[in-house]
Scaffold this active site. Structure first.
Site, mmCIF file in Angstrom:
data_model
loop_
_atom_site.group_PDB
_atom_site.id
_atom_site.type_symbol
_atom_site.label_atom_id
_atom_site.label_comp_id
_atom_site.label_asym_id
_atom_site.label_seq_id
_atom_site.Cartn_x
_atom_site.Cartn_y
_atom_site.Cartn_z
ATOM 1 N N ASP A 33 -29.649 64.853 4.869
ATOM 2 C CA ASP A 33 -30.500 65.381 6.194
ATOM 3 C C ASP A 33 -31.803 65.808 5.685
ATOM 4 O O ASP A 33 -32.066 66.062 4.733
ATOM 5 C CB ASP A 33 -29.556 66.508 6.915
ATOM 6 N N ASP A 51 -35.809 62.297 4.206
ATOM 7 C CA ASP A 51 -36.053 61.761 5.473
ATOM 8 C C ASP A 51 -35.475 60.228 5.493
ATOM 9 O O ASP A 51 -36.017 59.406 4.723
ATOM 10 C CB ASP A 51 -37.541 61.619 5.833
ATOM 11 N N SER A 119 -23.580 56.887 22.189
ATOM 12 C CA SER A 119 -23.368 57.841 23.034
ATOM 13 C C SER A 119 -23.147 57.482 24.480
ATOM 14 O O SER A 119 -23.368 56.244 24.750
ATOM 15 C CB SER A 119 -25.031 58.579 23.097
ATOM 16 N N TYR A 150 -33.459 57.460 24.848
ATOM 17 C CA TYR A 150 -32.273 57.740 24.022
ATOM 18 C C TYR A 150 -31.280 56.542 24.110
ATOM 19 O O TYR A 150 -30.629 56.336 23.000
ATOM 20 C CB TYR A 150 -31.961 59.179 24.133
ATOM 21 N N LYS A 154 -29.738 53.664 21.515
ATOM 22 C CA LYS A 154 -28.296 53.707 21.102
ATOM 23 C C LYS A 154 -27.825 52.532 21.352
ATOM 24 O O LYS A 154 -26.795 51.740 20.544
ATOM 25 C CB LYS A 154 -27.529 54.898 21.818
ATOM 26 N N ASN A 179 -20.649 64.280 25.116
ATOM 27 C CA ASN A 179 -20.955 65.689 25.206
ATOM 28 C C ASN A 179 -20.227 66.456 24.384
ATOM 29 O O ASN A 179 -18.667 67.257 24.730
ATOM 30 C CB ASN A 179 -20.760 66.322 26.543
ATOM 31 N N GLU A 192 -30.555 72.735 22.693
ATOM 32 C CA GLU A 192 -29.024 72.788 22.976
ATOM 33 C C GLU A 192 -28.480 72.087 24.152
ATOM 34 O O GLU A 192 -29.406 71.667 25.144
ATOM 35 C CB GLU A 192 -29.020 74.381 23.074
ATOM 36 N N ARG A 221 -19.982 66.315 34.696
ATOM 37 C CA ARG A 221 -19.820 65.777 33.281
ATOM 38 C C ARG A 221 -18.369 66.327 32.886
ATOM 39 O O ARG A 221 -17.624 66.922 33.524
ATOM 40 C CB ARG A 221 -20.693 66.725 32.262
ATOM 41 N N ARG A 284 -20.771 62.029 35.338
ATOM 42 C CA ARG A 284 -20.397 61.194 34.196
ATOM 43 C C ARG A 284 -18.991 61.501 33.608
ATOM 44 O O ARG A 284 -18.555 62.927 33.657
ATOM 45 C CB ARG A 284 -21.252 61.253 33.032
HETATM 46 P P1 NAD Z 1 -27.661 67.429 15.699
HETATM 47 O O1 NAD Z 1 -29.083 67.173 16.459
HETATM 48 O O2 NAD Z 1 -27.136 68.568 15.563
HETATM 49 O O3 NAD Z 1 -27.557 66.446 14.391
HETATM 50 C C1 NAD Z 1 -28.494 65.344 14.080
HETATM 51 C C2 NAD Z 1 -29.081 65.475 12.564
HETATM 52 O O4 NAD Z 1 -29.560 64.547 12.231
HETATM 53 C C3 NAD Z 1 -30.087 66.932 12.500
HETATM 54 O O5 NAD Z 1 -29.564 67.655 11.494
HETATM 55 C C4 NAD Z 1 -31.278 66.146 12.111
HETATM 56 O O6 NAD Z 1 -32.139 66.810 11.307
HETATM 57 C C5 NAD Z 1 -30.756 64.891 11.294
HETATM 58 N N1 NAD Z 1 -32.051 64.073 11.313
HETATM 59 C C6 NAD Z 1 -32.735 63.376 12.392
HETATM 60 N N2 NAD Z 1 -33.504 62.624 12.084
HETATM 61 C C7 NAD Z 1 -33.378 62.508 10.508
HETATM 62 C C8 NAD Z 1 -34.050 61.656 9.431
HETATM 63 N N3 NAD Z 1 -35.124 60.791 9.877
HETATM 64 N N4 NAD Z 1 -33.517 62.055 8.339
HETATM 65 C C9 NAD Z 1 -32.360 62.726 7.982
HETATM 66 N N5 NAD Z 1 -31.844 63.153 9.114
HETATM 67 C C10 NAD Z 1 -32.221 63.350 10.369
HETATM 68 O O7 NAD Z 1 -26.838 66.218 16.437
HETATM 69 P P2 NAD Z 1 -25.070 66.300 16.703
HETATM 70 O O8 NAD Z 1 -24.765 66.870 18.026
HETATM 71 O O9 NAD Z 1 -24.554 66.621 15.481
HETATM 72 O O10 NAD Z 1 -25.117 64.660 16.956
HETATM 73 C C11 NAD Z 1 -24.668 63.647 15.873
HETATM 74 C C12 NAD Z 1 -24.733 62.271 16.555
HETATM 75 O O11 NAD Z 1 -24.084 62.067 17.377
HETATM 76 C C13 NAD Z 1 -26.322 61.911 16.669
HETATM 77 O O12 NAD Z 1 -26.500 60.613 16.306
HETATM 78 C C14 NAD Z 1 -26.058 61.834 18.383
HETATM 79 O O13 NAD Z 1 -27.058 61.165 18.968
HETATM 80 C C15 NAD Z 1 -24.762 61.529 18.508
HETATM 81 N N6 NAD Z 1 -24.195 61.994 19.997
HETATM 82 C C16 NAD Z 1 -23.954 63.321 20.030
HETATM 83 C C17 NAD Z 1 -23.372 64.056 21.049
HETATM 84 C C18 NAD Z 1 -23.211 65.388 21.371
HETATM 85 O O14 NAD Z 1 -22.742 65.758 22.385
HETATM 86 N N7 NAD Z 1 -23.292 66.355 20.204
HETATM 87 C C19 NAD Z 1 -23.011 63.035 22.250
HETATM 88 C C20 NAD Z 1 -23.527 61.822 22.103
HETATM 89 C C21 NAD Z 1 -24.114 61.235 20.995
#
Ligand code: NAD
Length: 331
Positions: A33, A51, A119, A150, A154, A179, A192, A221, A284
């Site tokens: 990360d 990154d 998502s 977004y 996806k 979610n 958040e 939701r 949703r």
């Molecule tokens: P989060 O934001 O807590 O975690 C995502 C992580 O990706 C972050 O720690 C961020 O630093 C890292 N990241 C972003 N860009 C980066 C880069 N260029 N290099 C390295 N790291 C990078 O999100 P989450 O809630 O843990 O979600 C995880 C995945 O699930 C995501 O892809 C999100 O789109 C998907 N998702 C989550 C939810 C939800 O409800 N939490 C719902 C639908 C989809």
């Protein structure tokens, strides 16, 4: 032989919890990360800060003969982050680069299997106009019309992963998360999501006052507790089914009722004030028919149980933050 997995987005909410789950199953796990998990919630054997949107950095981390990659890295947040339009270019650029680089690195290092976190935001807006009857079955994704950039990214990336499966033989597993929530997720700062924001507002409110809820509160939701999400992810990964498949709860709730549930958990006397704000689609809910058919399993934990856990953790965070301010003011 010990199984080796790499979790991308490991500093995030789901990634950190997934590492802990894989460790319990006996895996050797590398987390990757831009940052470490802010609550120290990952038990990775090895953690690399890079990154993933940089091609050569992404290439450099796949070097250990990994059997599985879990790609969760994305630029995301709640409605206040992804529905305002202010972050669209960053969200799309960052996530698409992470996905292209990850797939190329998997191909070059002959990594056999990859999980991709898509998502519910990919579903068309036209099927989610009625709060009481949203349609989110997997095949209803097309004709495509997500209501956010977004969601479009996806959907594009789902197709990208499936193309690599078709052309390069990498096994792909795709979930559409609805979610996901629980303790140790982002609860303040603008990224958040609804359950954490609701818990924070209620925890911060003084008894006898009110909390603000975005929209008219009729929008619906469903929310899935993190442990059940991870159970589904692991089952999908072990299955022969590529997906995409919904991973979510079918316990749909109107947002004002969700606020009332949170207030009840807190034991406070609070009212609700509905205000203008970014809300996303009107309705949703997860449709779990395909999940049950393909994995023989569906989530069953009541929403309230997970919300009690989450409220307890967030209210302790709110108290801790308030104490810090008090100490700073006194010194
Ligand atoms: P989060 O934001 O807590 O975690 C995502 C992580 O990706 C972050 O720690 C961020 O630093 C890292 N990241 C972003 N860009 C980066 C880069 N260029 N290099 C390295 N790291 C990078 O999100 P989450 O809630 O843990 O979600 C995880 C995945 O699930 C995501 O892809 C999100 O789109 C998907 N998702 C989550 C939810 C939800 O409800 N939490 C719902 C639908 C989809």
């Amino acid at each position: 032989m010990t199984k080796k997995a790499i979790v991308l987005g490991a500093g995030g909410f789901i990634g950190g919890n997934l590492i802990n789950r894989l460790k319990k199953e006996g895996y050797w796990v590398r987390g990757v990360d831009l940052k470490r998990n802010e609550y120290g919630n990952d038990a990775a054997d090895d953690f690399v800060l890079v990154d993933l949107s940089n091609t050569s950095f992404c290439e450099s981390i796949m070097d250990r003969g990994f059997g599985e990659v879990y790609q969760l890295a994305a630029d995301m947040g709640g409605a206040g982050y992804i529905f305002t339009g202010e972050h669209d270019a960053d969200v799309m650029r960052n996530s698409v680069l992470c996905n292209v680089n990850t797939l190329e690195a998997c191909k070059n290092h002959q990594i056999p299997k990859i999980f991709y976190s898509s998502s519910a935001c990919i579903y068309p807006e036209y099927n989610q106009l009625d709060p009481d009857n949203p349609k989110c079955s997997e095949e209803s994704a097309y004709p495509a019309a997500p209501d956010s950039e977004y969601g479009w990214e996806k959907l594009f990336s789902e197709r990208l992963y499936l193309s690599y499966q078709r052309n390069y033989g990498i096994k792909v597993r795709i979930a559409r998360f609805h979610n996901i929530f629980g303790p140790m997720g982002t609860w303040t700062g603008g990224k958040e999501k609804a359950p954490a924001a609701m818990c924070r507002k209620v925890a911060e409110a003084k008894d006898g006052t009110y909390i603000e809820v975005w929209g008219d509160g009729v929008q619906t939701r469903s929310f899935l507790y993190i442990d059940e999400c991870l159970e589904a992810v692991r089952r999908l990964m072990e299955s022969d089914f590529s997906g995409p498949v919904n991973i979510g709860s079918e316990e749909m709730i109107a947002i004002n009722d969700f606020a009332k549930m949170t207030i009840e958990i807190s034991g406070k006397k609070l009212s609700i004030k509905n205000i203008k704000g970014p809300t996303g689609v009107r309705g949703r809910n997860s449709d779990n028919h395909l999940l049950l058919e393909k994995l023989g399993w569906r989530p069953s934990q009541p929403l309230k149980k997970g919300m009690i856990e989450t409220y307890t953790w967030i209210s302790s965070q709110v108290r801790e933050a308030a104490n810090k301010v008090l100490i700073t003011n006194e010194t």
